[in-house]
Every structure is written in C-alpha cells, then in structure tokens.
Write a protein that holds these residues in place. Structure first.
Motif, PDB file in Angstrom:
ATOM      1  N   ASN A 276       0.804  -1.234   0.000  1.00 25.53           N
ATOM      2  CA  ASN A 276       0.000   0.000   0.000  1.00 25.53           C
ATOM      3  C   ASN A 276       0.830   1.275   0.000  1.00 25.53           C
ATOM      4  OD1 ASN A 276      -2.594  -1.308   0.240  1.00 25.53           O
ATOM      5  ND2 ASN A 276      -1.891  -1.942   2.275  1.00 25.53           N
ATOM      6  N   VAL A 277       2.154   1.139   0.063  1.00 26.06           N
ATOM      7  CA  VAL A 277       2.989   2.334   0.238  1.00 26.06           C
ATOM      8  C   VAL A 277       3.977   2.459  -0.920  1.00 26.06           C
ATOM      9  CG1 VAL A 277       2.732   2.294   2.748  1.00 26.06           C
ATOM     10  CG2 VAL A 277       4.636   1.066   1.691  1.00 26.06           C
ATOM     11  N   ALA A 278       4.547   3.658  -1.088  1.00 28.71           N
ATOM     12  CA  ALA A 278       5.395   3.873  -2.269  1.00 28.71           C
ATOM     13  C   ALA A 278       6.400   4.990  -2.033  1.00 28.71           C
ATOM     14  CB  ALA A 278       4.517   4.229  -3.468  1.00 28.71           C
ATOM     15  N   ILE A 279       7.407   5.004  -2.906  1.00 33.95           N
ATOM     16  CA  ILE A 279       8.328   6.145  -2.960  1.00 33.95           C
ATOM     17  C   ILE A 279       7.837   7.023  -4.103  1.00 33.95           C
ATOM     18  CG2 ILE A 279      10.706   6.814  -3.498  1.00 33.95           C
ATOM     19  CD1 ILE A 279      11.566   4.295  -1.920  1.00 33.95           C
ATOM     20  N   HIS A 280       7.692   8.310  -3.833  1.00 30.58           N
ATOM     21  CA  HIS A 280       7.021   9.199  -4.793  1.00 30.58           C
ATOM     22  C   HIS A 280       7.744   9.200  -6.146  1.00 30.58           C
ATOM     23  CE1 HIS A 280       4.231  12.180  -5.974  1.00 30.58           C
ATOM     24  NE2 HIS A 280       5.108  13.151  -6.082  1.00 30.58           N
ATOM     25  N   ASP A 281       6.953   9.225  -7.222  1.00 34.58           N
ATOM     26  CA  ASP A 281       7.574   9.111  -8.551  1.00 34.58           C
ATOM     27  C   ASP A 281       8.174  10.426  -9.053  1.00 34.58           C
ATOM     28  OD1 ASP A 281       5.214  10.382  -8.926  1.00 34.58           O
ATOM     29  OD2 ASP A 281       4.390   8.977 -10.396  1.00 34.58           O
ATOM     30  N   LYS A 282       7.908  11.546  -8.352  1.00 36.35           N
ATOM     31  CA  LYS A 282       8.534  12.812  -8.779  1.00 36.35           C
ATOM     32  C   LYS A 282       9.659  13.225  -7.841  1.00 36.35           C
ATOM     33  CE  LYS A 282       4.684  15.088 -11.099  1.00 36.35           C
ATOM     34  NZ  LYS A 282       3.432  15.385 -10.420  1.00 36.35           N
ATOM     35  N   GLN A 283       9.614  12.760  -6.600  1.00 36.10           N
ATOM     36  CA  GLN A 283      10.618  13.160  -5.611  1.00 36.10           C
ATOM     37  C   GLN A 283      10.884  11.956  -4.702  1.00 36.10           C
ATOM     38  OE1 GLN A 283      13.137  13.943  -3.838  1.00 36.10           O
ATOM     39  NE2 GLN A 283      12.815  16.157  -4.092  1.00 36.10           N
ATOM     40  N   ALA A 284      12.055  11.320  -4.921  1.00 36.16           N
ATOM     41  CA  ALA A 284      12.339  10.051  -4.236  1.00 36.16           C
ATOM     42  C   ALA A 284      12.571  10.215  -2.733  1.00 36.16           C
ATOM     43  CB  ALA A 284      13.555   9.385  -4.882  1.00 36.16           C
ATOM     44  N   LEU A 285      12.653  11.459  -2.276  1.00 38.01           N
ATOM     45  CA  LEU A 285      12.863  11.694  -0.846  1.00 38.01           C
ATOM     46  C   LEU A 285      11.556  11.547  -0.059  1.00 38.01           C
ATOM     47  CD1 LEU A 285      15.042  12.454   1.115  1.00 38.01           C
ATOM     48  CD2 LEU A 285      14.774  14.846   0.470  1.00 38.01           C
ATOM     49  N   VAL A 286      10.452  11.459  -0.798  1.00 39.60           N
ATOM     50  CA  VAL A 286       9.142  11.440  -0.142  1.00 39.60           C
ATOM     51  C   VAL A 286       8.544  10.031  -0.181  1.00 39.60           C
ATOM     52  CG1 VAL A 286       6.806  12.402  -0.195  1.00 39.60           C
ATOM     53  CG2 VAL A 286       8.760  13.858  -0.759  1.00 39.60           C
ATOM     54  N   LEU A 287       8.269   9.480   0.995  1.00 38.64           N
ATOM     55  CA  LEU A 287       7.555   8.200   1.082  1.00 38.64           C
ATOM     56  C   LEU A 287       6.065   8.516   1.177  1.00 38.64           C
ATOM     57  CD1 LEU A 287      10.412   7.220   1.597  1.00 38.64           C
ATOM     58  CD2 LEU A 287       9.567   5.812   3.471  1.00 38.64           C
ATOM     59  N   THR A 288       5.250   7.739   0.477  1.00 42.01           N
ATOM     60  CA  THR A 288       3.818   8.044   0.455  1.00 42.01           C
ATOM     61  C   THR A 288       2.994   6.834   0.891  1.00 42.01           C
ATOM     62  OG1 THR A 288       3.522   7.346  -1.843  1.00 42.01           O
ATOM     63  CG2 THR A 288       4.147   9.652  -1.481  1.00 42.01           C
ATOM     64  N   ASN A 289       1.764   7.138   1.278  1.00 41.08           N
ATOM     65  CA  ASN A 289       0.847   6.089   1.735  1.00 41.08           C
ATOM     66  C   ASN A 289      -0.474   6.222   0.973  1.00 41.08           C
ATOM     67  OD1 ASN A 289      -0.427   4.097   3.187  1.00 41.08           O
ATOM     68  ND2 ASN A 289      -0.825   5.390   4.981  1.00 41.08           N
ATOM     69  N   PRO A 290      -0.452   5.929  -0.347  1.00 40.87           N
ATOM     70  CA  PRO A 290      -1.646   6.203  -1.159  1.00 40.87           C
ATOM     71  C   PRO A 290      -2.823   5.278  -0.878  1.00 40.87           C
ATOM     72  CG  PRO A 290       0.079   5.175  -2.490  1.00 40.87           C
ATOM     73  CD  PRO A 290       0.669   5.412  -1.143  1.00 40.87           C
ATOM     74  N   ASN A 291      -2.563   4.089  -0.314  1.00 39.97           N
ATOM     75  CA  ASN A 291      -3.651   3.105  -0.185  1.00 39.97           C
ATOM     76  C   ASN A 291      -3.903   2.656   1.248  1.00 39.97           C
ATOM     77  OD1 ASN A 291      -4.246   2.928  -3.021  1.00 39.97           O
ATOM     78  ND2 ASN A 291      -2.277   1.884  -3.248  1.00 39.97           N
ATOM     79  N   ASN A 292      -3.873   3.629   2.158  1.00 35.32           N
ATOM     80  CA  ASN A 292      -4.203   3.335   3.563  1.00 35.32           C
ATOM     81  C   ASN A 292      -3.347   2.235   4.178  1.00 35.32           C
ATOM     82  OD1 ASN A 292      -6.299   5.241   3.636  1.00 35.32           O
ATOM     83  ND2 ASN A 292      -7.651   3.788   2.599  1.00 35.32           N
ATOM     84  N   GLY A 293      -2.054   2.292   3.889  1.00 37.73           N
ATOM     85  CA  GLY A 293      -1.146   1.334   4.517  1.00 37.73           C
ATOM     86  C   GLY A 293      -0.979   1.649   5.995  1.00 37.73           C
ATOM     87  N   ASN A 294      -0.314   0.732   6.705  1.00 35.30           N
ATOM     88  CA  ASN A 294      -0.093   0.991   8.132  1.00 35.30           C
ATOM     89  C   ASN A 294       1.362   1.397   8.377  1.00 35.30           C
ATOM     90  OD1 ASN A 294       1.400  -1.386   8.136  1.00 35.30           O
ATOM     91  ND2 ASN A 294      -0.376  -2.624   8.724  1.00 35.30           N
ATOM     92  N   GLY A 295       1.650   1.706   9.630  1.00 33.83           N
ATOM     93  CA  GLY A 295       2.980   2.185   9.981  1.00 33.83           C
ATOM     94  C   GLY A 295       4.065   1.167   9.692  1.00 33.83           C
ATOM     95  N   GLU A 296       3.740  -0.109   9.929  1.00 38.26           N
ATOM     96  CA  GLU A 296       4.751  -1.151   9.705  1.00 38.26           C
ATOM     97  C   GLU A 296       5.181  -1.183   8.239  1.00 38.26           C
ATOM     98  OE1 GLU A 296       2.103  -1.605  11.578  1.00 38.26           O
ATOM     99  OE2 GLU A 296       2.539  -2.847  13.332  1.00 38.26           O
TER     100      GLU A 296
END
Ligand code: FAD
Length: 337
Positions: A276-296
C-alpha cells in the motif's frame, strides 16, 4: 480507544489509549504527565510516523493566538504553538511583514517549527527566531529561551536532543525586520526579478512546491523522509570518482551535503511501490501512503530505501521524520531494524 488517522499526514490509522489536549495555558498545570507516560507531544503530525499499530499516549498542542508589536526596525510577533505555520506565513506576507515567505506551504504547527528548525529555499526558522517559550514538565515553569539557547542547526535543535520529551513549546517570538530583501538564490526562485514583492516570492515558492511535492491531503506523506547526508569532502570525491557528478552543497571547507533524494533515485527506487505504500515518482525523498497502509509498511519501505542506498553508496541515511511507537518518540535505530 482513539484512532489516529486524522492526527498525522501519513494518514496511518494507529490507535492510542489517550489523547490529552492543551487548549489553554491553564491546561498545562492540570496535565498528569506521570499518568500519561509514555507519551508523544504532537502538533499537526506532518513530521510524524506512527510506526506501530498501538502508539503511546499523545499530548496535542492546540494553543492559539498571534500578537504583533512594532519594535525597533521591525515587527515582533508572539505566536502560540497551535497556530498553523502556513497560515502565519500568508498573514505576514500579505500584511507587509515579509521575511518568512520562502517557508510557505510547509505543513504543521508553529510549535513544531523550532523543533527541527524548519527550512526551505534558503531560509530557516532560526533566521527569524527571537525566542522560544518552553514549558518544563518537571518544574512546571516556563523558560523563555534565546535563539542561541535553542541550539539550532540543519533540521536540529535542543528540543530534539537534551529537551526531548521534557516539555512543550508553548509560544515563539519571531522578529521580521523592515530591512527586507528577497532571497532568490534557490533554483526556480532565481527566475524572479530582484524587485519581486514578498507576495510574488511566496506565490513562486507555492508554485514550485506544488509541482514537486505531493499534497498530503491527496497522497498522504510527511515531506522529506530522510535528511540530506553530510559527508567529508574526501568521501564525496571518492563517490564522484566512482559514480560521476552528483548534486552537492558545500557546508564548510571539509564537509559536503549530498541530496538524499538523488541517492534514493540512483538506487533505482523512484516510484518504487510495495503493497500500500510507495516512494514518490517525482521526488524520491518522499515516502507516500496512497492506499491506507499501516505504519509497519512504511517502516519496511524506509528500511529498504536505507539499505539500498547503503549498499550502493556506502552512505547511511538518517530519517528526518519522527518515529512513534508504544514507547513514544523512538530512536530510528530501534525502529528500522
Ligand atoms: C508535504 C510536506 C512538505 C514538507 N516540507 C518541509 C520543508 O520544506 N521543510 C521542513 O523543514 N519540513 C518540511 N516538512 C515537515 C513538517 O512540515 C515540519 O517538520 C513541521 O514543522 C511539522 O509540524 P507538525 O506540527 O506537523 O509537527 P509534528 O509532526 O506534530 O511533530 C514534529 C516534532 O515536533 C514535536 N512537537 C510538535 N509540537 C510541539 C510542541 N508544541 N512542543 C514541543 N515539541 C513539539 C513532536 O514531538 C515531534 O518531535 C514537510 C512535511 C510535509 C507533509
């Protein structure tokens, strides 16, 4: 059992036993600090990762109020910790009190601004800070700390070090000098003329940020996940010999700051998604949670990025985002294992 998706810009739905809110100064003396321990002091949660399903109790700072006084050759602003930072920037910039327009659109509360000495586009909080009022749990006293006492440096302050967990920032003093000049040396801002107005600078900063960074209300994230690593010049030279030219910012004669986003990108992770989580495709410094992932899931992604960069470049990245577990604010070395 309070659930916490509304308390963090990663939209992680962790839970806690209790959220104590500080709405007035009088609430401070009523705080049962012992009973709440372990706890985490939270503003708007835009630099916070709830790293486990259950996290410690929270102390949420909601103090409000802005006072402006003409003082000498500028304005002295007294701003309560629970005010929103970007709203303050807008109010100052549009009311002829320039000086913080380069810090537009940084999410979060005023009280958190000194904690990591927020910075962007060549300006940091320390540049305008006069003092910080800090409430100490142990003594119940408010200390008015000078800028020097705050020990500001790159994304650092005494509040993240010796004073971590020992009190709450309740108010900051910001001095905005009448002798204003636009700071335009960062890429993108240098397109503006030296006659640019504060509002034009603010609008340009907002435009650049919106083109690069995902809006946390649409794609949950906490901005830069890692700090830009500072290495010795000799290490930098070895890296250039092996990998070619790379973004670099001299810190002093012996040290160079590298771009963590570039390192993650070069490790092949820009746009990398896992579950559910990803590294942003425009800025690799940003981790994203687009699909309601959890902290783990976010912890595993951060750990993976850290390992890949270490394997390729031999550089250890350090998270900028605070990690919260059942124990409260937890050192990343304990979380990313
Ligand atoms: C899209 C995006 C872009 C960003 N861009 C930038 C940027 O350009 N530059 C930058 O520096 N940061 C940036 N950030 C990070 C974040 O906005 C800042 O760190 C901000 O100051 C966090 O404010 P907050 O209220 O959300 O803090 P929180 O996440 O709630 O807390 C952060 C830290 O401050 C402590 N804290 C919060 N309030 C208090 C208080 N009153 N007293 C004592 N301790 C307190 C917490 O315990 C924690 O350690 C960005 C974040 C996002 C989501």
């Amino acid at each position: 059992m309070p659930y916490l998706s509304a308390y963090n810009s990663f939209n992680v739905n962790a839970y806690t036993k209790q959220v104590a809110t500080i709405d007035t100064i009088a609430d401070l003396s009523k705080l049962d600090v012992k009973g709440l321990t372990p706890f985490y002091v939270i503003g708007e949660g835009s630099n916070t990762l709830f790293a486990s399903e259950e996290v410690s109790n929270l102390i949420k700072v909601n103090l409000k109020g802005i006072d402006v006084q003409q003082q000498g050759d500028g304005h002295l602003l007294t701003v309560a910790a629970g005010e929103n930072w970007h709203t303050l920037v807008e109010q100052c910039t549009t009311n002829n009190m320039p000086g913080i327009e380069n810090l537009a659109l940084i999410p979060g509360s005023v009280g958190a601004a000194p904690v990591q000495n927020i910075g962007a586009y060549g300006v940091e909080f320390a540049d305008v800070c006069r003092w910080v009022k800090w409430y100490e749990f142990a003594s119940g006293k408010v200390h008015k700390m000078s800028k020097e006492e705050c020990e500001f440096s790159y994304r650092e302050s005494i509040f993240k070090q010796q004073l971590k967990g020992k009190g709450i920032i309740i108010e900051v003093g910001i001095f905005l000098s009448h002798a204003w000049q636009p700071k335009l040396h960062y890429a993108g801002l240098d397109e503006l003329s030296i006659d640019a107005t504060p509002v034009q600078v603010m609008e340009k900063v907002i435009e650049i940020r919106q083109s690069k960074l995902p809006d946390p209300t649409l794609i949950p994230n906490a901005g830069s996940f890692f700090k830009n690593p500072v290495v010795e010049r000799s290490v930098y030279e070895q890296l250039v010999a092996k990998f070619g030219a790379m973004p670099n910012y001299p810190v002093d004669k012996k040290h160079i700051k590298l771009a963590a986003g570039w390192l993650i990108d070069q490790a092949g992770l820009k746009g990398y998604a896992h579950g559910n989580v990803a590294i942003h495709d425009k800025q690799a410094l940003v981790l994203t949670n687009p699909n309601n992932g959890n902290g783990e899931e976010l912890v595993l992604l951060a750990k993976y990025a850290l390992e890949q960069v270490k394997d390729k470049f031999g550089i250890s990245l350090e998270p900028e985002v605070r990690m919260v577990t059942e124990k409260g604010d937890t050192p990343y070395q304990e979380v990313l294992v």
